[in-house]
Design a protein around this motif. Structure first.
Motif, PDB file in Angstrom:
ATOM      1  N   CYS A 104      23.448  -6.526  -1.346  1.00 28.06           N
ATOM      2  CA  CYS A 104      22.912  -7.516  -2.290  1.00 28.06           C
ATOM      3  C   CYS A 104      23.516  -8.899  -2.051  1.00 28.06           C
ATOM      4  N   PHE A 105      24.828  -8.955  -1.887  1.00 27.87           N
ATOM      5  CA  PHE A 105      25.467 -10.251  -1.687  1.00 27.87           C
ATOM      6  C   PHE A 105      25.161 -10.820  -0.309  1.00 27.87           C
ATOM      7  N   LEU A 107      22.364 -10.395   1.260  1.00 23.09           N
ATOM      8  CA  LEU A 107      21.005 -10.920   1.083  1.00 23.09           C
ATOM      9  C   LEU A 107      21.038 -12.260   0.359  1.00 23.09           C
ATOM     10  N   LEU A 108      21.841 -12.357  -0.689  1.00 21.74           N
ATOM     11  CA  LEU A 108      21.959 -13.600  -1.447  1.00 21.74           C
ATOM     12  C   LEU A 108      22.491 -14.727  -0.561  1.00 21.74           C
ATOM     13  N   TRP A 109      23.590 -14.463   0.153  1.00 13.20           N
ATOM     14  CA  TRP A 109      24.206 -15.502   0.974  1.00 13.20           C
ATOM     15  C   TRP A 109      23.324 -15.890   2.157  1.00 13.20           C
ATOM     16  N   SER A 111      20.013 -15.712   2.121  1.00 10.40           N
ATOM     17  CA  SER A 111      18.869 -16.435   1.542  1.00 10.40           C
ATOM     18  C   SER A 111      19.240 -17.854   1.146  1.00 10.40           C
ATOM     19  N   LEU A 112      20.471 -18.052   0.711  1.00  9.36           N
ATOM     20  CA  LEU A 112      20.912 -19.385   0.299  1.00  9.36           C
ATOM     21  C   LEU A 112      21.538 -20.176   1.445  1.00  9.36           C
ATOM     22  N   TRP A 114      24.599 -19.840   2.590  1.00  7.20           N
ATOM     23  CA  TRP A 114      25.977 -20.179   2.236  1.00  7.20           C
ATOM     24  C   TRP A 114      26.946 -19.762   3.337  1.00  7.20           C
ATOM     25  N   GLN A 119      20.086 -20.060   7.052  1.00  6.88           N
ATOM     26  CA  GLN A 119      19.299 -19.647   5.894  1.00  6.88           C
ATOM     27  C   GLN A 119      18.112 -18.796   6.334  1.00  6.88           C
ATOM     28  N   PHE A 122      13.988 -15.513   1.654  1.00  5.65           N
ATOM     29  CA  PHE A 122      14.017 -14.319   0.801  1.00  5.65           C
ATOM     30  C   PHE A 122      12.601 -13.765   0.702  1.00  5.65           C
ATOM     31  N   LEU A 127      13.951  -7.510  -1.325  1.00  3.78           N
ATOM     32  CA  LEU A 127      14.279  -7.112  -2.695  1.00  3.78           C
ATOM     33  C   LEU A 127      13.917  -5.653  -2.936  1.00  3.78           C
TER      34      LEU A 127
END
Length: 153
Positions: A104-105, A107-109, A111-112, A114, A119, A122, A127
């Motif tokens: 999950c993290f 995917l978040l990082w 997608s953003l 970071w 990048q 998403f 998901l």
């Protein structure tokens, strides 16, 4: 790509094996002593192999962002949390949650974009994949019912 898949599979098996060993050490010491032993032995092993493989270039740390140095502190948190999670939840359930959280993290990082990552857009499929894995953990934890000795269904 095949080499990357093989390395990821080997890494997953090694993480599972390491967590079993770590939890056994933790049974005899405690989470802080276990963390110290795990990371200390890892340091010594990686230092020796690094010196053999890379020699003096091992310590060539030019052009490295200063905040990357906190990686070791993050490792302390990882080992300590996994040790205690396994103690409280059992190995399979705890590691399932750890891996899902990691996915999950990541995917978040991704997608953003970071932490210097490129990048990645998403998507609904990403998901859905995470939700299927989380659903699998729920089924694993609450879906089965064990039969006690002498008990009938």
């Amino acid at each position: 790509m095949i080499v990357g898949l093989i390395l990821a599979l080997v890494a997953g098996s090694l993480v599972g094996l390491q967590n079993i060993f770590n939890s056994k050490v933790n049974e005899h010491t405690g989470s802080w002593a276990s963390t110290t032993l795990v990371l200390g032995m890892g340091f010594l092993a990686s230092l020796m192999v690094g010196l053999i493989v890379e020699g003096g270039n091992l310590f060539n740390l030019q052009n490295m962002q200063s905040w990357y140095w906190f990686s070791g502190l993050i490792g302390v948190g990882v080992v300590t949390c996994i040790l205690n999670g396994i103690k409280l939840l059992g190995p399979t359930y705890a590691i399932s949650i750890v891996l899902t959280s990691q996915l999950c993290f990541a995917l978040l990082w991704d997608s953003l974009g970071w932490f210097g990552l490129e990048q990645v857009p998403f998507t609904l499929q990403q998901l859905l994949g995470v939700l299927v894995i989380a659903g699998g953990i729920i089924v694993y934890k609450f879906g089965g019912r064990t039969v006690e000795a002498g008990e009938q269904l």
